[in-house]
Design an enzyme around this catalytic site. Structure first.
Site, PDB file in Angstrom:
ATOM      1  N   CYS A 134      33.168  37.132  55.438  1.00 40.54           N
ATOM      2  CA  CYS A 134      33.058  37.702  56.801  1.00 40.54           C
ATOM      3  C   CYS A 134      32.237  38.977  56.802  1.00 40.54           C
ATOM      4  O   CYS A 134      32.433  39.850  57.656  1.00 40.54           O
ATOM      5  CB  CYS A 134      34.447  37.969  57.394  1.00 40.54           C
ATOM      6  SG  CYS A 134      35.459  36.493  57.571  1.00 40.54           S
ATOM      7  N   ASN A 135      31.341  39.105  55.855  1.00 42.96           N
ATOM      8  CA  ASN A 135      30.504  40.305  55.763  1.00 42.96           C
ATOM      9  C   ASN A 135      29.099  39.901  55.315  1.00 42.96           C
ATOM     10  O   ASN A 135      28.682  40.208  54.186  1.00 42.96           O
ATOM     11  CB  ASN A 135      31.113  41.302  54.776  1.00 42.96           C
ATOM     12  CG  ASN A 135      30.528  42.692  54.916  1.00 42.96           C
ATOM     13  OD1 ASN A 135      29.399  42.855  55.365  1.00 42.96           O
ATOM     14  ND2 ASN A 135      31.284  43.696  54.509  1.00 42.96           N
TER      15      ASN A 135
END
Length: 401
Positions: free
Chosen positions: A271-272
């Site tokens: 998620c980055n």
């Protein structure tokens, strides 16, 4: 962005320069500042790819509102940070703070909170609304019938629909569990000790030919990973597994193999995508190619690697970046590799720099990973977990020669 707002990202070093510049701007000498709209500065105290920490003082400086900063608001994304660190909003004020109770307790999923300063709440304008957030609404039969009246309390005004009341009721027991283990300060010390111990183990792991088993991502200049004393890095270790010849094992395969051994690891970009792209050397152009690939469409994890020219790879400022350069320019897949990052040449920028007089060979191919493996340690993690992981990595991936 959906409302045509100008949005972007800057590096850590640039934030300090920007804050000083805006803070020292005198509004009385700048007519434009008098009508300037509000802007938002959002950042995480701890990012969730490599665990790098960012100063809480940034938020305090924006809230203080000196100079041009009086037109700025700050959002502290504390979803990762608050899971293993105490956060005192009196000492570290922020206009907005997000937390995830799932990350803090491990249960229930899907429950988090947005904490808003009372004097800032009225600045927020809702773009849509749903049940529970209004006291009365028209039916839209004509212009006179097209209206709504929001509830006065901030939490009610911004909570659309039915909240997860069963999950919220369970939070009481989560806080009690944290108290039983000594609270957030004890959790911070516990996870800090475990992370440093595990990092030392993983850093030393080698194949029989002396080549490293793992490539570890994140800022290698961190005081924490060198001494274990500083708190400039959170309880995360991000890595990929290397074969004895320096080629890389698919991060997806590592996750699946670990799951079969009863070990939960996360694989992907976590998620980055920003931090992942910088660490892995993935440029925007390469990412666009991945998005257009048939392998990326539909279900599943997507491709584990992308093949490209070595000149397409950006190693940026992260010295842990790693690419596989093949000796045969006609081979887009696995080949005998050379000039790879090893214990003798840990920084690929030394072999093929982004800048300077030396240029990368234009006919060399690179095989770049599209993700990595992440270990996240929490208050339930133990030394036994670390030993289990070490044993798994040695049995599965260290060569047997």
């Amino acid at each position: 962005r959906s409302h045509s707002a100008d949005a972007g990202s800057i590096t850590r070093e640039a934030v300090d320069i920007w804050l000083d510049d805006v803070e020292n701007k005198d509004p009385s000498k700048d007519d434009e500042l008098e009508v300037k709209p509000l802007s938002l500065f959002a950042y995480p105290p701890e990012e969730n790819f490599g665990g790098q920490m960012f100063p809480l003082e940034w938020a305090a400086k924006v809230v203080e509102g000196k100079g041009g900063l009086r037109f700025w608001r700050v959002l502290l994304d504390a979803a990762k940070y608050s899971a293993t660190h105490p956060l005192n909003l009196t000492q570290t004020p922020a206009h907005f703070v997000t937390v995830s109770f799932y990350k803090i307790f491990g249960h229930p999923t899907g429950v988090g909170a947005l904490i808003i300063k009372n004097d800032i709440a009225r600045e927020l304008k809702k773009c849509y609304w749903g049940g529970g957030s209004i006291t009365v609404a028209g039916a839209g039969r004509n212009d006179d019938d097209d209206f709504k009246v929001f509830k006065d309390r901030t939490c009610e005004r911004f909570e659309d629909g039915t909240v997860s009341f069963l999950g919220i009721a369970a939070l009481k027991y989560g806080f009690e569990a944290l108290d039983r283990v000594g609270g957030m300060r004890a959790i911070e010390n516990h996870t800090k000790t475990l992370t440093f111990h595990l990092y030392k183990i993983m850093k030393k792991m080698r194949h029989s030919n002396g080549e490293p088993l793992l490539i570890l991502y994140g800022d290698q200049r961190s005081e924490f990973i060198r001494t274990g004393k500083s708190l400039d890095r959170g309880p995360i270790i991000n890595f990929n597994v290397l074969k004895p010849d320096g080629s890389m094992v698919s991060h997806i395969d590592v996750m699946i193999t670990a799951a079969n051994a009863g070990i939960h690891l996360r694989a992907g970009t976590h998620c980055n995508p920003g931090a992942a792209s910088v660490s892995l050397g993935i440029t925007p152009g390469l990412l666009a190619k991945v998005a257009q690939s048939p392998e990326t469409q539909g279900c599943g994890m997507g491709p584990a690697f992308i093949n490209c020219l070595s000149t397409d790879v950006d190693f940026g400022h992260d010295s842990s970046s790693h690419g596989i350069f093949c000796s045969d320019p006609k081979d887009d897949n696995e080949a005998k590799c050379e000039n790879r990052g090893t214990s003798n040449s840990p920084n690929m920028c030394t072999d093929f720099p982004n800048n300077g007089d030396q240029e990368r060979p234009k006919d060399h191919r690179a095989r770049i990973p599209l993700g990595s493996v992440r270990i996240s340690l929490g208050y339930l993690s133990t030394y036994e977990d670390i030993l289990t992981l070490e044993k798994f990595l040695r049995l599965e991936y260290v060569d047997k020669d």
